[in-house]
Design a protein around this motif. Structure first.
Motif, PDB file in Angstrom:
ATOM      1  N   TYR A  42       0.861  -1.182   0.000  1.00 18.31           N
ATOM      2  CA  TYR A  42       0.000   0.000   0.000  1.00 18.31           C
ATOM      3  C   TYR A  42       0.890   1.222   0.000  1.00 18.31           C
ATOM      4  O   TYR A  42       1.603   1.472   0.966  1.00 18.31           O
ATOM      5  N   ASP A  96      -8.364  -1.729   0.579  1.00 10.04           N
ATOM      6  CA  ASP A  96      -8.547  -1.425   2.000  1.00 10.04           C
ATOM      7  C   ASP A  96      -9.336  -0.131   2.083  1.00 10.04           C
ATOM      8  O   ASP A  96      -8.841   0.924   1.693  1.00 10.04           O
ATOM      9  N   LYS A 130     -11.015  -5.163   2.473  1.00  8.34           N
ATOM     10  CA  LYS A 130     -10.779  -5.027   3.909  1.00  8.34           C
ATOM     11  C   LYS A 130     -11.385  -3.708   4.368  1.00  8.34           C
ATOM     12  O   LYS A 130     -11.333  -2.713   3.630  1.00  8.34           O
ATOM     13  N   ILE A 132     -11.272  -0.838   7.280  1.00  6.27           N
ATOM     14  CA  ILE A 132     -10.437  -0.288   8.360  1.00  6.27           C
ATOM     15  C   ILE A 132     -11.332   0.366   9.407  1.00  6.27           C
ATOM     16  O   ILE A 132     -12.161   1.220   9.061  1.00  6.27           O
ATOM     17  N   LYS A 159      -9.864  -4.717   9.196  1.00 11.93           N
ATOM     18  CA  LYS A 159      -8.475  -4.260   9.383  1.00 11.93           C
ATOM     19  C   LYS A 159      -8.448  -3.242  10.508  1.00 11.93           C
ATOM     20  O   LYS A 159      -9.365  -2.423  10.631  1.00 11.93           O
ATOM     21  N   LYS A 187      -6.972  -8.388   9.973  1.00 15.54           N
ATOM     22  CA  LYS A 187      -5.658  -7.814   9.663  1.00 15.54           C
ATOM     23  C   LYS A 187      -5.300  -6.836  10.771  1.00 15.54           C
ATOM     24  O   LYS A 187      -6.041  -5.878  11.017  1.00 15.54           O
TER      25      LYS A 187
END
Ligand SMILES: O=C[C@H](O)COP(=O)(O)O
Length: 227
Positions: A42, A96, A130, A132, A159, A187
């Motif tokens: 990333y 993400d 994912k 966050i 995440k 994660k």
């Protein structure tokens, strides 16, 4: 089961998203990814093309960050969808996205859910999505609710965070894993520096680690010393 340096490398999403870093940090990220076979990288969105070109044909995928003003700034749902769609069209591997944390805290659960579902709609299964949640900003109850919304929204991972707002702790890992109950992977990311913490998270069932290049390299070195 014993965690090896090689296995850990394959569980790392190498991150270099600190805005004050220069282009050379993206070069370091790509080089480390090749060397340790990171799962994903990333970087800065303006260098996604560079990372895609540099990592083509390697074991490392390039991930796209969506909603990066912590999910609730300029990123309305349609903007997140546009970002995710753009990155999928570019050939990126995983997404993400930031949850709209302000909406979560304001109990706007329907908004949070629809936000995730809208991005899921443009990130086909087979490409991990994912979400966050920045657990260091949430109460235990909010973490549980956030994870349940991630599951309901059809994402693949919950995440932790960026590390900008605080580190991901063992307690965050425990709470996320408990709420996930095997329905999404976890994660852990942001401020993870200690080998003992990595090992404990791994034993708990954490599936992916998000880390800056130097921190990941340090853990890999320590794991190698034990082999
Ligand atoms: O997504 C962000 C990163 O995983 C942050 O990790 P770091 O605190 O090791 O730079």
């Amino acid at each position: 089961m014993k965690l090896t340096a090689q296995e850990f490398g394959r569980m790392v999403d190498g991150a270099c998203i600190t805005a004050t870093m220069s282009f050379s940090s993206q070069v370091d990220l790509a080089e480390a990814a090749k060397k340790y076979e990171f799962k994903q990288v990333y970087g800065f969105a303006s260098y996604y093309d560079y990372l895609l070109k540099e990592l083509k044909g390697t074991k490392t995928g390039v991930g796209g960050g969506v909603g990066s003003s912590l999910g609730a700034g300029t990123e309305r749902t349609e903007v997140k969808v546009f970002e995710a769609q753009t990155y999928m069209n570019m050939g990126m591997d995983e997404i993400d996205m930031w949850m709209n944390i302000a909406a979560l805290k304001n109990s706007e659960f329907d908004y949070v859910l629809k936000d995730i579902q809208a991005v899921r709609n443009v990130v086909p299964k087979g490409h991990n999505l994912k979400v966050i949640i920045e657990p260091c900003t949430l109460t235990s109850e909010q973490i549980e609710t956030a994870v349940k919304l991630v599951v309901e929204g059809g994402a693949d991972f919950v995440k932790a965070g960026t590390g900008f707002l605080g580190a991901c702790t063992l307690e965050h890992a425990r709470l996320m894993l408990r709420a996930a109950d095997g329905n999404v992977k976890v994660k852990c990311s942001g401020g993870i520096r200690e080998l003992a913490v990595v090992k404990e998270m791994y034993d708990m069932g954490v599936a992916r680690f998000g880390m800056g290049v130097k921190s990941a390299e340090n853990i890999i070195r320590l794991l190698k010393e034990e082999e």
